[in-house]
Design a protein around this motif. Structure first.
Motif, PDB file in Angstrom:
ATOM      1  N   ASP A 171       5.217  -6.665  -9.876  1.00 48.90           N
ATOM      2  CA  ASP A 171       5.390  -5.610  -8.872  1.00 48.90           C
ATOM      3  C   ASP A 171       4.041  -5.030  -8.446  1.00 48.90           C
ATOM      4  O   ASP A 171       3.827  -4.724  -7.265  1.00 48.90           O
ATOM      5  CB  ASP A 171       6.289  -4.495  -9.403  1.00 48.90           C
ATOM      6  CG  ASP A 171       7.740  -4.918  -9.523  1.00 48.90           C
ATOM      7  OD1 ASP A 171       8.122  -5.960  -8.930  1.00 48.90           O
ATOM      8  OD2 ASP A 171       8.507  -4.219 -10.219  1.00 48.90           O
TER       9      ASP A 171
ATOM     10  N   ASP B 109       2.552  -7.466  -6.077  1.00 49.09           N
ATOM     11  CA  ASP B 109       3.254  -7.429  -4.801  1.00 49.09           C
ATOM     12  C   ASP B 109       2.910  -6.178  -3.996  1.00 49.09           C
ATOM     13  O   ASP B 109       2.838  -6.222  -2.770  1.00 49.09           O
ATOM     14  CB  ASP B 109       4.773  -7.493  -5.006  1.00 49.09           C
ATOM     15  CG  ASP B 109       5.228  -8.848  -5.524  1.00 49.09           C
ATOM     16  OD1 ASP B 109       4.452  -9.828  -5.408  1.00 49.09           O
ATOM     17  OD2 ASP B 109       6.364  -8.925  -6.042  1.00 49.09           O
ATOM     18  N   ASN B 110       2.699  -5.063  -4.679  1.00 51.19           N
ATOM     19  CA  ASN B 110       2.401  -3.808  -3.999  1.00 51.19           C
ATOM     20  C   ASN B 110       0.912  -3.634  -3.702  1.00 51.19           C
ATOM     21  O   ASN B 110       0.507  -2.629  -3.137  1.00 51.19           O
ATOM     22  CB  ASN B 110       2.904  -2.631  -4.828  1.00 51.19           C
ATOM     23  CG  ASN B 110       4.415  -2.613  -4.923  1.00 51.19           C
ATOM     24  OD1 ASN B 110       5.106  -3.062  -4.008  1.00 51.19           O
ATOM     25  ND2 ASN B 110       4.934  -2.106  -6.025  1.00 51.19           N
TER      26      ASN B 110
END
Length: 89
Positions: free
Chosen positions: A74, A77-78
């Motif tokens: 995550d 991805d962020n």
């Protein structure tokens, strides 16, 4: 027809640009993959455990490792990994 070719080419180039990861992002993805492999190994050990408490402990460790790998993914991805790497320089 030339206009359509140009639009398709521009779309493909922008798609290709999205897949270029920084070394920090690549490293974080490798860490996440390694953590997932460790979680899988813990699951296998839990399947072979000789008592319920050991099995439960190994399953909990596997779940925690998998959740940690998800957190790393995550972050990639962020864009947190790339941003943190840029801030460190």
């Amino acid at each position: 027809m030339k206009k359509l070719s140009f639009v398709v080419a521009a779309g493909l180039m922008s798609l290709a640009a999205c897949t270029n990861n920084t070394p920090a992002e690549n490293a974080a993805e490798n860490v996440a993959d390694s953590m997932e492999n460790t979680a899988d190994a813990l699951e296998d050990q839990a399947d072979n455990a000789t008592n319920e408490s050991t099995e439960a402990a190994l399953e909990n460790a596997a779940d925690n490792m998998s959740a940690a790998a998800d957190n790393v993914e995550d972050a990639v991805d962020n864009g947190a990994v790339a941003a943190n790497a840029a801030n460190a320089m």
